[in-house]
Motif scaffolding. Sequence first.
Motif, short mmCIF file in Angstrom:
data_model
loop_
_atom_site.label_atom_id
_atom_site.label_comp_id
_atom_site.label_asym_id
_atom_site.label_seq_id
_atom_site.Cartn_x
_atom_site.Cartn_y
_atom_site.Cartn_z
N UNK A 25 0.90 -1.22 -0.10
CA UNK A 25 0.00 -0.11 -0.11
C UNK A 25 0.87 1.15 -0.06
N UNK A 26 0.49 2.35 -0.74
CA UNK A 26 1.10 3.50 -0.60
C UNK A 26 0.35 4.64 0.06
N UNK A 27 0.61 5.20 0.99
CA UNK A 27 0.02 6.28 1.69
C UNK A 27 0.13 7.54 0.97
N UNK A 35 8.50 6.96 -4.38
CA UNK A 35 7.47 6.02 -3.74
C UNK A 35 6.16 6.15 -4.62
N UNK A 36 5.75 7.18 -4.90
CA UNK A 36 4.45 7.26 -6.02
C UNK A 36 4.78 6.79 -7.51
N UNK A 86 -3.61 4.50 0.10
CA UNK A 86 -4.53 4.42 1.45
C UNK A 86 -4.02 5.81 1.98
N UNK A 87 -5.11 6.23 2.60
CA UNK A 87 -4.72 7.60 3.44
C UNK A 87 -4.04 7.54 4.56
N UNK A 88 -4.07 6.58 5.21
CA UNK A 88 -3.24 6.38 6.60
C UNK A 88 -2.24 5.48 6.71
N UNK A 89 -2.17 4.41 5.89
CA UNK A 89 -1.23 3.16 6.06
C UNK A 89 -0.40 3.15 4.76
N UNK A 90 0.62 2.30 4.94
CA UNK A 90 1.62 1.91 3.91
C UNK A 90 2.77 2.84 3.60
N UNK A 91 3.32 2.63 2.58
CA UNK A 91 4.80 3.43 2.17
C UNK A 91 4.41 4.81 2.39
#
Length: 127
Positions: A25-27, A35-36, A86-91
């Motif tokens: 997951x990417x925050x 990262x994006x 994700x809005x709150x979790x991940x990279x």
Amino acid sequence: MIKQLIKATVLAMSLISSSTVLAELVNINTADIKVLQEQLKGVGEKKAQAIIDYRTEKGGFKTLEEIQEVKGIGPKLFEKIKADISLTEGLGSTQTSTPAPTNLSKDTPPSETTKQPAKVDKTTPKS
């Protein structure tokens, strides 16, 4: 019997390899441009920068769907990436430095390689 063993082995190998292909997951509220770009299929340097500019201007994303307000990210791309964001979790941002160890207390002596020689007070006591 051998055919069943081969089938079971092939099945097990495909399950193992498919689990390593899954993206993390990417925050989208904290991820940096690298990262994006690297983690979201269809997002290059310009779209990654647009995501960062949008969240900076708006104070972050409140919903996943809001990413479609970013120039260049429409419904088709959103459908491709929504399972990976994700809005709150991940990279989030990539780390550029090694974090300090957290398991050392202030009473833990430094390692032999970092010990400084003891300072000796060479002054004579005044009477």
